[in-house]
Design a protein around this motif. Structure first.
Motif, PDB file in Angstrom:
ATOM      1  N   SER A  28       0.817  -1.218   0.000  1.00 10.53           N
ATOM      2  CA  SER A  28       0.000   0.000   0.000  1.00 10.53           C
ATOM      3  C   SER A  28       0.848   1.263   0.000  1.00 10.53           C
ATOM      4  CB  SER A  28      -0.940   0.003   1.198  1.00 10.53           C
ATOM      5  OG  SER A  28      -1.794  -1.120   1.156  1.00 10.53           O
ATOM      6  N   HIS A  29       1.962   1.251   0.706  1.00  8.71           N
ATOM      7  CA  HIS A  29       2.815   2.446   0.778  1.00  8.71           C
ATOM      8  C   HIS A  29       3.340   2.851  -0.601  1.00  8.71           C
ATOM      9  CE1 HIS A  29       5.660  -0.891   0.903  1.00  8.71           C
ATOM     10  NE2 HIS A  29       6.597  -0.052   0.488  1.00  8.71           N
ATOM     11  N   HIS A  40       1.612   2.936  -3.222  1.00  6.67           N
ATOM     12  CA  HIS A  40       0.491   3.503  -3.976  1.00  6.67           C
ATOM     13  C   HIS A  40      -0.163   4.676  -3.253  1.00  6.67           C
ATOM     14  CE1 HIS A  40       0.741   0.096  -6.729  1.00  6.67           C
ATOM     15  NE2 HIS A  40       0.995  -0.611  -5.652  1.00  6.67           N
ATOM     16  N   ALA A  41       0.492   5.196  -2.245  1.00  7.04           N
ATOM     17  CA  ALA A  41      -0.062   6.314  -1.476  1.00  7.04           C
ATOM     18  C   ALA A  41      -0.373   7.484  -2.399  1.00  7.04           C
ATOM     19  CB  ALA A  41       0.913   6.741  -0.386  1.00  7.04           C
ATOM     20  N   GLY A  42      -1.583   7.986  -2.304  1.00  5.53           N
ATOM     21  CA  GLY A  42      -2.011   9.121  -3.106  1.00  5.53           C
ATOM     22  C   GLY A  42      -2.531   8.760  -4.483  1.00  5.53           C
ATOM     23  N   HIS A  43      -2.426   7.492  -4.859  1.00  6.16           N
ATOM     24  CA  HIS A  43      -2.918   7.052  -6.170  1.00  6.16           C
ATOM     25  C   HIS A  43      -4.386   6.631  -6.063  1.00  6.16           C
ATOM     26  CE1 HIS A  43       1.449   5.669  -7.201  1.00  6.16           C
ATOM     27  NE2 HIS A  43       1.334   6.976  -7.179  1.00  6.16           N
ATOM     28  N   ASP A  83      -6.175   4.228  -3.292  1.00  2.00           N
ATOM     29  CA  ASP A  83      -5.606   4.378  -1.953  1.00  2.00           C
ATOM     30  C   ASP A  83      -6.674   4.985  -1.060  1.00  2.00           C
ATOM     31  OD1 ASP A  83      -4.001   4.751   0.310  1.00  2.00           O
ATOM     32  OD2 ASP A  83      -3.264   6.675  -0.426  1.00  2.00           O
ATOM     33  N   ASP A  84      -7.190   4.181  -0.143  1.00  2.00           N
ATOM     34  CA  ASP A  84      -8.265   4.661   0.728  1.00  2.00           C
ATOM     35  C   ASP A  84      -7.741   5.255   2.031  1.00  2.00           C
ATOM     36  OD1 ASP A  84      -7.430   2.431   2.110  1.00  2.00           O
ATOM     37  OD2 ASP A  84      -9.328   1.341   1.934  1.00  2.00           O
ATOM     38  N   GLY A  85      -6.419   5.323   2.165  1.00  2.00           N
ATOM     39  CA  GLY A  85      -5.828   5.892   3.371  1.00  2.00           C
ATOM     40  C   GLY A  85      -5.704   4.911   4.521  1.00  2.00           C
TER      41      GLY A  85
END
Length: 83
Positions: A25-26, A28-31, A34-36
């Motif tokens: 997940s890290h 794809h942060a901001g893509h 990415d649900d946070g």
């Protein structure tokens, strides 16, 4: 229970001889997607004798069936499956 723990637990049904569950997940942060939550993108490497003589699509179906509703709660899942 974390998504990772749930995935590991559910994939035991396939009797793996090798199981790696990697949270990506890290990366794809901001893509999109990415649900946070920090638990949206996953990679699973799994080897099991149960895949012997089973085609690629059926292997994927077996993993998705074992994961059940977890698949619907994540954005992306990449698979590296072998017998």
């Amino acid at each position: 229970m974390s998504i990772e723990a749930e995935m590991r637990e559910r994939l035991q049904a396939l009797q793996p001889t090798r199981l790696e569950v990697v949270n990506q997940s890290h990366l794809h942060a901001g893509h999109a997607g990415d649900d946070g939550s920090g638990e949206s993108h996953w990679h699973v490497a799994l080897a099991t004798p149960r895949f012997e003589g089973v085609g690629r699509v059926q292997r994927h179906r077996m993993v998705h069936a074992a994961l059940g509703d977890v698949v619907g709660r994540i954005h992306a899942l990449s698979l590296d499956l072998s017998a």
